[in-house]
Structure formats: C-alpha cells, structure tokens
Design a protein around this motif. Structure first.
Motif: not given
Length: 85
Positions: A68-81
C-alpha cells in the motif's frame, strides 16, 4: 522536499517524498493507478524520504504480497494498493 504548507495541511509526519517520474506501461504501478508526478510519502504506512527507503522496505516483503502506497496527487493524500506480477 514537500512544501511546508502541504505537509501541515495534510498532517504529514515527513517533509520529504519520492516523486514518480515514469512508469512501465501495464506494470504493477500503472495498473494501481499511479502516475508520473505522484509523490510517495509512505509504503505500508512507513514514512519514506528517498528511493533507498522504498527499496529497503520492498526487499523485506514477500514477493507475492501487495504493497500500500500513500501518495500525494494534486494536493490530496491518496492510498493505492500495488499488486506484484
């Protein structure tokens, strides 16, 4: 480095991130919806500040296990498996 305002707004513990600059078409990261420009701030909830951190964490995992990666995209925090091939 992450902008101080962004770190504060998203309540991030780290001040560094790893930017994705390219993906392998059809690879695990691309299938998980990651994109160039995404900023990785954590792997399995472990803070990362450089590519070496990511390599170290991935080397400790079983190859068939998802990450599970926690990323920042366009100023928002998202999680992607990300599922390995």
């Amino acid at each position: 480095p992450l902008a101080r305002e962004l770190s504060r707004r998203l309540d991030l513990l780290g001040t560094q991130a790893v930017e994705i600059v390219a993906l392998v078409s059809g690879g695990p990261a691309a299938r998980a919806g990651l994109a160039p420009g995404d900023l990785i701030v954590a792997v399995n909830d472990r803070i990362v500040t450089c590519v070496d951190d990511i390599h170290r964490l991935l080397n400790r995992l079983e190859t068939e296990r998802s990450v599970e990666l926690t990323i920042i995209r366009n100023g928002k925090q998202l999680k992607r498996e990300v599922l390995p091939d």
